[in-house]
Design an enzyme around this catalytic site. Sequence first.
Site, PDB file in Angstrom:
ATOM      1  N   HIS A  59      27.587   0.816  44.812  1.00  0.00           N
ATOM      2  CA  HIS A  59      29.026   0.758  45.071  1.00  0.00           C
ATOM      3  C   HIS A  59      29.790   0.895  43.770  1.00  0.00           C
ATOM      4  CE1 HIS A  59      28.410  -3.505  44.008  1.00  0.00           C
ATOM      5  NE2 HIS A  59      29.718  -3.614  43.857  1.00  0.00           N
ATOM      6  N   HIS A  61      33.844  -0.062  41.962  1.00  0.00           N
ATOM      7  CA  HIS A  61      35.169  -0.679  42.017  1.00  0.00           C
ATOM      8  C   HIS A  61      36.055   0.115  41.067  1.00  0.00           C
ATOM      9  CE1 HIS A  61      33.722  -4.219  44.134  1.00  0.00           C
ATOM     10  NE2 HIS A  61      32.787  -4.382  43.220  1.00  0.00           N
ATOM     11  N   TYR A 147      28.141   1.967  32.678  1.00  0.00           N
ATOM     12  CA  TYR A 147      29.031   2.701  33.584  1.00  0.00           C
ATOM     13  C   TYR A 147      30.282   1.892  33.899  1.00  0.00           C
ATOM     14  CZ  TYR A 147      24.446   4.797  34.032  1.00  0.00           C
ATOM     15  OH  TYR A 147      23.222   5.341  33.753  1.00  0.00           O
TER      16      TYR A 147
END
Length: 176
Positions: A59, A61, A147
């Site tokens: 996932h 954000h 990342y």
Amino acid sequence: MTDYRRTLVPGATYFFTVNLADRRATLLVDHIDLLRDAIRYVRRRHPFDIDAMVVLPDHLHAILTLPSGDADFPLRWRLIKTWFSRHLPHGEHRRASRIEKGERGIWQRRYWEHLIRDEIDFARHVDYIHWNPVKHGHVARVVDWPYSTFHRFVRDGVLTKDWGNGGDDASFGERQ
């Protein structure tokens, strides 16, 4: 079923959580360059600012700010997800409903968004984003996750490399 209505405010700043369909997958970091290319592709056609972002295996954000007069973040996410999926090698598991609709089984169909209300809300969500790799056990220190816009914040002097290592920071942006 209640109709879900998104809050569309032109020029606003939003926090997003976007998940893979298979939460055990690692596609986002395995194919980080494809994800970066997808985002660049969409930003050239439909500009937006990336205020903060973290990409985890399953996932991501992000806090994005849209241009004045533009509220179409659903278009941007649809294009990012589509570009990434089209350029990703095939092989993922697909349920019958996805096959029937001609869909890949890469992303969850929906994502979560939150309209940023003020500077405090913004700061809490930035902290949450940067702390997320530690929260999920991917690294022991925020600086060790590659990342993340955390590194941009350090480069720009907004945060120090040891941010988040104080011991009492484990609830960034979360209710206890």
